[in-house]
Design an enzyme around this catalytic site. Structure first.
Site, PDB file in Angstrom:
ATOM      1  N   VAL A   5       0.703  -1.290   0.000  1.00 35.23           N
ATOM      2  CA  VAL A   5       0.000   0.000   0.000  1.00 35.23           C
ATOM      3  C   VAL A   5       0.697   1.280   0.000  1.00 35.23           C
ATOM      4  CG1 VAL A   5      -0.483   0.379   1.761  1.00 35.23           C
ATOM      5  CG2 VAL A   5      -2.004   0.176   1.258  1.00 35.23           C
ATOM      6  N   TYR A 303       3.962   4.881   4.493  1.00 28.17           N
ATOM      7  CA  TYR A 303       4.790   4.446   5.611  1.00 28.17           C
ATOM      8  C   TYR A 303       3.993   3.496   6.488  1.00 28.17           C
ATOM      9  CZ  TYR A 303       7.344   8.684   4.194  1.00 28.17           C
ATOM     10  OH  TYR A 303       8.014   9.647   3.477  1.00 28.17           O
ATOM     11  N   GLU A 304       4.393   2.239   6.505  1.00 26.74           N
ATOM     12  CA  GLU A 304       3.666   1.236   7.281  1.00 26.74           C
ATOM     13  C   GLU A 304       4.616   0.484   8.206  1.00 26.74           C
ATOM     14  OE1 GLU A 304       0.649  -1.104   5.287  1.00 26.74           O
ATOM     15  OE2 GLU A 304       1.019   0.038   3.455  1.00 26.74           O
ATOM     16  N   GLY A 305       4.034  -0.362   9.056  1.00 22.36           N
ATOM     17  CA  GLY A 305       4.840  -1.162   9.950  1.00 22.36           C
ATOM     18  C   GLY A 305       5.730  -0.299  10.822  1.00 22.36           C
TER      19      GLY A 305
END
Length: 487
Positions: A5, A303-305
Site C-alpha cells: 500500500v 509508511y507502514e509497519g
C-alpha cells in the site's frame, strides 16, 4: 500480505494597465481604496489579522514596511480587510508577495496563490465581479507550517464603493472571525488512481486493462531501497529504477491513453528509503531519481509497519526539499485505518509534516484491514471510518467539512482482505462510489489492479491473494466502478 500500500502588480506598463481596466471598469475619479495598503503606518491598522502577523522593516518591496505572516503548524497567518465596492462591477485585486504558499483572494469568491517566489517578491493578481455585494473581504495568508511570508503594495483596481458603518474595516484583530483558510491546490485531475504492482503479482497488460475498464490513472507500487540508498522496484537489486525499461513502458502506455501515474514509496514489506538514506538531502536525492526517471508530478508516501511515524523529521524534510525543487509536485500520504479513523501515529504524521513545512495535497485512508466496526455491513463500516478520518483532518488543519473531505482519499481493497471479517464485493464498491461522490472525496481508489480478476479454482490461493480477488467477478469489474469517480 501487502497491499505491498499550495503582488508585483501585474507586470504591465501603466498605459497598458489603464487600457485594460477601461474595458471592464468605468473611468471614475474615485477609485476603490485599500486602507494601509503598503503597511506604511508601521502597524496593522485597517487590517484584521491573526496573532502571528506583524509589520516589519527590512523586507519591504517598496517604502519601509511590509506585512510578515508567520504561518506555523496551527495558523495560516491570515490578514483580512473589508473594502466597499459597487454592486455588479468588475475589480482586480493585486499584491506583491514573497514566500511559500501565499494566497490572495476574496472571502467566498475568487482567489489565487503561488507555491513559491524564489526568494524575492512577485505579483499575485485576481479578477472578480462584485455581484450584488456592496463590500468584499479581501485576504492574504500563507499555509500551515510553510514559514513566514511577506506582503506589500496591496491594491484594488476599480471604482470606489460607498462606505457604511457595517462595511468599515475594523482595526481590532478579534472584531470578526477569519474566513475559512483556502485549501491548497489539492489533488487535481487524479480522482481515481488504482494501485498496481507493475513487476509483481502477475500484472495484467496495462493497455488491455485500460481498454477493458476505462480506468486511466494508476499508483505504481512500490519503490524501496535495494541497498545503499538505491531506489528499486520492490527493493529488488535486479530491478533498480536507474536501469528500468519495463515500468517505463507501462508509464508510457498509460500516458498515451490519456492517463497519468504516481509512484508509491514504501508499503508493508521491505526497506523504505527513509529508513536508510540518512539525512533529508540524501533521501530527497533518492526520491528525485524516481521523479526524474518517470517525469512524475505525483508521488505517494506509504509508511507502514515500523516506518509509521518514524524518522519523520528526515522524511518530511526530504519532501519539503522535493517541493522546493519541483513546485508542481503533488504529494499524498497514505495512512492505515483503525476502527476510529487514523491511528494516533497517523495523526502525528500530519502534525509533523506541517512542522517540517511539507505540504500534503491529500491524505489517503486505507479503509481496509482494520477489522469491521460494530456496523452490520462493510459499506456502513467504511463510512463510519471515513467520517472519523475526515473529522481528524478537520481538527488537525482547522478547516471545514467540505475542505476536509476534499483532502481525504478513500482507498478500498477488492474481494477478500487480510481481515477475514471484511469483504468487498463489486456491489460494495458501487455503494461506496455513491458515497464518495456525495462527499466529494479527494480520490476514490483501491488495492489493487493485480487482484481484479477471479481466482483460478484449479490453483491453490491464499486467503487474500495478491493476484486475484477470491470472489465471483468478471475481469476488471472493480476497476470499472473506480473509473466512474470524478470527484
Amino acid at each position: 500480505m501487502r497491499r505491498p500500500v499550495l503582488l508585483t502588480l501585474l507586470a504591465v506598463a501603466a498605459t497598458a494597465l489603464g487600457a485594460a481596466l477601461a474595458v471592464t471598469v468605468p473611468a471614475l475619479a474615485d477609485a476603490a481604496s485599500v486602507t494601509n495598503p503598503g503597511f506604511e503606518t508601521g502597524t496593522l491598522s485597517g487590517w484584521n489579522c491573526d496573532p502571528t502577523d506583524s509589520v516589519v522593516t527590512g523586507h519591504a518591496r517598496s517604502g519601509s514596511y511590509a506585512l510578515a505572516g508567520a504561518a506555523d503548524g496551527g495558523s495560516t497567518a491570515q490578514c483580512t480587510q473589508t473594502v466597499p465596492v459597487l454592486a455588479n462591477t468588475s475589480y482586480t485585486l493585486t499584491a506583491q508577495v514573497n514566500g511559500s504558499y501565499v494566497y490572495l483572494g476574496i472571502t467566498g469568491g475568487a482567489s489565487t496563490w503561488t507555491p513559491g517566489t524564489s526568494g524575492g517578491y512577485s505579483a499575485l493578481s485576481v479578477a472578480f465581479t462584485s455581484g450584488s455585494a456592496t463590500s468584499v473581504i479581501i485576504y492574504l495568508h500563507g499555509w500551515y507550517g510553510q514559514g513566514t511570508y511577506y506582503a506589500d503594495d496591496v491594491a484594488l483596481a476599480g471604482p470606489a464603493g460607498n462606505p457604511s458603518p457595517s462595511a468599515s474595516p475594523s482595526p481590532s484583530p478579534t472584531a470578526s472571525p477569519s474566513p475559512t483558510p483556502t485549501t491548497p491546490p489539492g489533488n487535481g485531475s487524479f480522482p481515481n488512481p488504482i494501485y498496481l504492482m507493475p513487476l509483481e503479482n502477475n500484472p495484467q497488460n496495462i493497455s488491455t486493462a485500460i481498454s477493458a475498464s476505462g480506468a486511466k490513472n494508476y499508483n505504481l507500487a512500490f519503490i524501496l531501497d535495494s541497498g545503499g540508498c538505491t531506489p528499486a522496484w520492490g527493493g529488488d537489486p535486479a530491478h533498480p529504477v536507474a536501469g528500468d525499461t519495463t515500468v517505463t513502458g507501462v508509464v508510457s502506455a498509460i500516458r498515451s491513453a490519456g492517463g497519468d501515474v504516481a509512484v508509491s514509496f514504501g508499503g508493508y514489506n521491505g526497506t523504505e528509503l527513509g529508513a536508510t538514506c540518512g539525512g533529508s538531502g540524501a533521501l530527497a536525492a533518492a526520491y528525485q531519481k524516481v521523479i526524474d526517471k518517470y517525469s512524475l508530478t505525483r508521488i505517494d508516501l506509504d509508511y507502514e509497519g515500523d516506518d509509521l511515524d518514524a524518522n519523520m523529521a528526515v522524511r518530511f524534510g526530504a519532501i519539503r526539499v522535493l517541493q522546493q525543487n519541483n513546485p508542481n509536485l503533488k504529494v499524498s500520504l497514505t495512512i492505515p485505518a483503525t476502527t476510529v479513523g487514523f491511528p494516533d501515529s497517523g495523526k502525528d504524521e500530519l502534525r509533523q509534516a506541517a512542522t517540517a513545512g511539507a505540504r500534503l495535497d491529500l491524505v489517503n485512508l486505507m479503509a481496509f484491514d482494520y477489522g469491521l466496526t460494530n456496523a452490520s455491513d462493510q459499506v456502513t463500516s467504511v463510512q463510519l471510518v471515513a467520517e472519523a478520518a475526515k473529522n481528524q483532518i478537520k481538527a488537525v488543519y482547522g478547516i471545514d467539512d467540505a475542505t476536509a473531505w476534499a483532502r481525504l482519499g478513500l482507498q478500498l481493497m477488492n474481494g477478500h482482505t487480510d481481515q477475514p471479517s471484511e469483504l468487498f464485493t463489486v456491489d460494495t464498491f458501487r455503494s461506496l462510489l455513491a458515497y464518495a461522490q456525495a462527499k466529494h472525496v479527494g480520490w476514490f481508489s483501491y488495492w489493487s489492479l493485480n487482484r481484479d480478476r477471479a481466482c483460478d479454482p484449479g490453483v491453490p490461493h491464499n486467503w487474500a491473494d495478491g493476484t486475484c480477488s477470491s470472489v465471483d467477478q468478471q475481469p476488471y469489474d472493480f476497476s470499472k466502478v473506480i473509473a466512474q469517480y470524478r470527484g
